[in-house]
Design an enzyme around this catalytic site. Structure first.
Site, mmCIF file in Angstrom:
data_model
loop_
_atom_site.group_PDB
_atom_site.id
_atom_site.type_symbol
_atom_site.label_atom_id
_atom_site.label_comp_id
_atom_site.label_asym_id
_atom_site.label_seq_id
_atom_site.Cartn_x
_atom_site.Cartn_y
_atom_site.Cartn_z
ATOM 1 C CG HIS A 101 -1.470 67.407 60.949
ATOM 2 N ND1 HIS A 101 -2.018 66.784 61.242
ATOM 3 C CD2 HIS A 101 -1.410 68.124 60.814
ATOM 4 C CE1 HIS A 101 -2.487 66.918 59.316
ATOM 5 N NE2 HIS A 101 -2.397 67.948 59.588
ATOM 6 C CG ASP A 102 -4.935 70.269 61.599
ATOM 7 O OD1 ASP A 102 -3.591 70.652 61.356
ATOM 8 O OD2 ASP A 102 -5.658 69.238 60.318
ATOM 9 C CD GLU A 124 -7.839 67.753 56.039
ATOM 10 O OE1 GLU A 124 -7.497 67.659 57.535
ATOM 11 O OE2 GLU A 124 -7.390 67.848 55.537
ATOM 12 C CG ASP A 145 -3.750 68.424 53.443
ATOM 13 O OD1 ASP A 145 -3.660 68.271 54.293
ATOM 14 O OD2 ASP A 145 -3.863 70.349 52.852
ATOM 15 C CG ASP A 191 -0.687 64.642 54.667
ATOM 16 O OD1 ASP A 191 -1.260 64.508 53.966
ATOM 17 O OD2 ASP A 191 -0.786 64.875 56.145
HETATM 18 O O1 TEU Z 1 -5.815 71.057 57.151
HETATM 19 C C1 TEU Z 1 -7.281 71.647 56.607
HETATM 20 C C2 TEU Z 1 -8.523 71.985 56.938
HETATM 21 O O2 TEU Z 1 -8.961 72.173 57.083
HETATM 22 C C3 TEU Z 1 -7.645 73.006 58.627
HETATM 23 O O3 TEU Z 1 -6.527 73.952 57.809
HETATM 24 C C4 TEU Z 1 -8.744 72.889 59.711
HETATM 25 O O4 TEU Z 1 -9.261 74.346 58.427
HETATM 26 C C5 TEU Z 1 -8.487 73.610 60.344
HETATM 27 O O5 TEU Z 1 -6.419 72.822 60.600
HETATM 28 C C6 TEU Z 1 -8.998 73.582 61.784
HETATM 29 O O6 TEU Z 1 -8.047 74.363 62.936
HETATM 30 C C7 TEU Z 1 -5.267 70.267 56.292
HETATM 31 C C8 TEU Z 1 -3.745 70.099 56.890
HETATM 32 O O7 TEU Z 1 -4.383 68.754 57.885
HETATM 33 C C9 TEU Z 1 -3.580 71.158 57.766
HETATM 34 O O8 TEU Z 1 -2.523 70.554 58.941
HETATM 35 C C10 TEU Z 1 -2.762 72.318 56.538
HETATM 36 O O9 TEU Z 1 -3.206 73.151 57.085
HETATM 37 C C11 TEU Z 1 -4.092 72.490 55.591
HETATM 38 O O10 TEU Z 1 -5.165 70.929 55.246
HETATM 39 C C12 TEU Z 1 -3.762 73.497 54.718
HETATM 40 O O11 TEU Z 1 -2.991 72.066 53.838
#
Ligand code: TEU
Ligand code: CA
Length: 586
Positions: free
Chosen positions: A349-350, A275, A217, A110
């Site tokens: 993971h989100d 992403e 990311d 990542d």
């Molecule tokens: O996620 C980006 C993102 O858009 C998320 O924060 C999203 O808004 C949220 O998860 C929706 O619930 C990436 C990573 O995948 C995330 O884990 C990080 O927190 C974020 O970037 C910041 O680096």
């Protein structure tokens, strides 16, 4: 009754390698703990290399393991060149890469390039107005006519993605810095060539260490649109909640092409996936078409926004309508049909657990629905990404108390919603359905009290269903979700249709059936899935003739095929093939 391609069947794989790959995402903190501190680590991953090989993963993507204060579980990096002691050492990293490579599994890191931790040395230096690093971040004076630090004095009215203003006041220099995520995640200034050069050099060092690709990311946030100006304020928060203000800035393609060239995406044969916050199929095409020399693929989230109020926040729950989900996915399949490439995923993971979100996690439907989600996703066109535990049919966390949550996004939402006077049951229901911690509970390896994840106390609680859902039992059970995924991966590897076949959605308006074909004419695959807890009858007139064929794969044994109709049992899915490269049913 089912006919898989013979073992010896070989297909000519598509080039590049990642178009044929199945990627397995590991959230290291929650995967396997080797030293009993309750937090997963790199040595834990090394211990599980055989498991990953058994499943059939071609690559693993590791969520960040770099040095980090862990404000956002590693997405706040304070040293891109080292491993956080929580996860181990560089030597542990090398050992893990060696163990995975020895099993033919590639390693995708990542890369968080939009922001660093506020504890990164660059940002520490940048706090000083006289430093040559000042311009590495986005510093701005207070809004004109406002006292610095006073309410409303932020340079713009932008909200951070995690709630609250996207600007933090720094009293020492009297200015604000931009943080689109937490205040411990200051945004880098990509306009500064020194920043870009430093990031490129860092990635090259990881390639030299043996990594095979990168997941970037929030990549479509790196180019900002200048000048930074106010957007339309939300009536409740008073902040601009519209992410389009910060997406897809004018230099985005230029920056990504530079990364491609300078890091050497092609020369090093890297898997690259960006992403993209709120990507559209059009932007995905723009950044993945071969001739554009940007990325291999992007993660788009259209299909993740359908169980929330349209135009609302993810917490504003709404029922999912299957036709909308099918159309969202088909739109991406179509847009990237002739150039560009898709990612396929239900989880990361989100996101909540797919069996709880799209399937049905009640005991009588959990296994079938988890399998059918797998069938539906894994045979579309693109590169599938499985998130750890998805292959077991792991469920949402089932947390009921705020004390059980760990993720800053959910905790911030709770504080804000509570402050606004929203009723607790409502707020807790939103968290239980959508909180990111749902995906972050420990991987369930066995039925013991800590699920074989740790000998200590896990850093976060567990759903408590490891007696029914765990890797040890599922690997041994031929009818498990695990073995269904293993079969799908194995089939996919040997099917040229699964890789290359043209995608076409069938029955787009059907509220319960998800069906599509891959390929056409004499070489075709039909995937037909019942996404409901009812038995459904599909007339044979509405299906291609190949339902005559012996099925290749299925979830419920012999299909219930009558003279006029195919009857699908609750959450049953079936795959039919004719004339695939391995030519079985032709
Ligand atoms: O996620 C980006 C993102 O858009 C998320 O924060 C999203 O808004 C949220 O998860 C929706 O619930 C990436 C990573 O995948 C995330 O884990 C990080 O927190 C974020 O970037 C910041 O680096
Ligand atoms: Ca540990």
């Amino acid at each position: 009754m089912f006919r898989m391609p013979p073992r010896e069947a070989t297909i000519v794989p598509m080039s590049p390698w990642w178009k044929n790959a199945v990627v397995y995402q590991i959230y290291p903190r929650s995967f396997a703990d080797s030293n009993g501190d309750g937090i997963g680590d790199l040595a834990g991953i090394t211990d599980k290399a055989d498991y990953l090989a058994q499943l059939g993963a071609d690559a693993v993507w590791l969520s960040p393991v770099y040095t980090s204060p862990q404000d956002d579980n590693g997405y706040d990096i304070s040293d891109y060149d080292d491993i956080d002691p929580l996860f181990g050492t560089l030597a542990d990293f090398d050992a893990m890469v060696a163990a995975l490579h020895a099993r033919g599994i590639k390693v995708i890191m990542d890369q968080v390039l939009n922001h660093t931790s506020d504890e990164h040395a660059w940002f520490q230096a940048s706090r000083d107005k006289a430093s040559d690093k000042r311009d590495w971040y986005l510093w701005r004076p207070a809004r004109e006519g406002f006292e610095p630090g006073a309410p409303g004095a932020e340079p713009t009215n932008w909200s951070s993605f995690f709630g609250g203003p996207a600007w933090e006041y720094d009293p020492t220099s009297g200015e604000y810095y931009l943080h689109l995520f937490s205040r411990k995640q200051p945004d880098l200034n990509w306009e500064n060539p020194a920043v870009r050069a430093e990031l490129v050099a860092m990635m090259r060092r990881w390639i030299d260490r043996g990594v095979d690709g990168f997941r970037f990311d929030v990549l479509n946030l790196i180019s900002k649109t200048y000048p930074l100006v106010d957007g339309v304020a939300d009536p409740v928060t008073g902040l601009c909640m519209d992410p389009t203000m910060v997406l897809e800035g004018p230099r985005l393609s230029e920056f990504i092409q530079e990364l491609n060239r300078e890091v050497g995406f092609d020369e090093s044969d890297l898997l690259t996936v960006g992403e993209f916050v709120m990507a559209t199929p059009e932007t995905a095409w723009k950044h993945t078409a071969d001739s554009h020399k940007e990325l291999g693929m992007v993660f788009g989230f259209d299909h993740m926004f359908l169980d929330q109020r349209e135009g609302g926040m993810k917490w504003e729950l709404a029922p999912l309508e299957l036709p909308r989900l099918k159309q969202a996915l088909a739109k991406w399949q179509d847009a990237l049909a002739s150039s560009g490439w898709n990612t396929l995923f239900w989880e990361n993971h989100d996101q909540p657990r797919s069996v709880s979100r799209f399937g049905d996690d009640r005991p009588e439907f959990r296994v079938a629905s988890a399998k059918t989600l797998g069938t539906t996703m894994m045979l579309m066109r693109g590169t599938p990404y499985l998130y750890q535990g998805q292959e077991l049919g792991m469920t949402n966390a089932g947390f009921t108390e705020i004390e059980q949550y760990r993720d800053l996004e959910g905790l911030n939402m709770h504080t804000m919603a509570t402050g606004l006077g929203l009723p607790q049951p409502f707020v807790m229901a939103a968290l239980a359905a959508k909180g990111r911690d749902n995906a972050r509970t420990p991987m369930q390896w066995d039925a013991t009290p800590t699920a074989g994840f740790t000998t200590g106390t896990p850093w976060i609680g567990m759903p408590g269903n490891q007696a029914e859902i765990n890797a040890l039992d599922e690997v041994a059970d031929p009818d498990s979700v695990f073995n269904h995924y293993r079969q799908l991966i194995d089939f996919r590897r040997r099917s040229s249709l699964a890789h290359e076949g043209h995608f076409a959605l069938l029955l787009p308006d059907d509220p319960a059936v998800f069906a599509y074909t891959r390929g056409d004419g004499g070489q075709a695959m039909l995937v037909i899935a019942n996404w409901s807890t009812d038995e459904v009858t599909v007339s044979r007139d509405s299906l291609p003739a190949m339902v005559h064929a012996r099925p290749t794969l299925g979830t419920h044994g012999d299909p219930l095929l009558g003279a006029d109709a195919l009857v699908l049992r609750p959450w049953e899915s079936i795959v039919y093939c004719i004339g695939d490269a391995w030519r079985l049913d032709s």
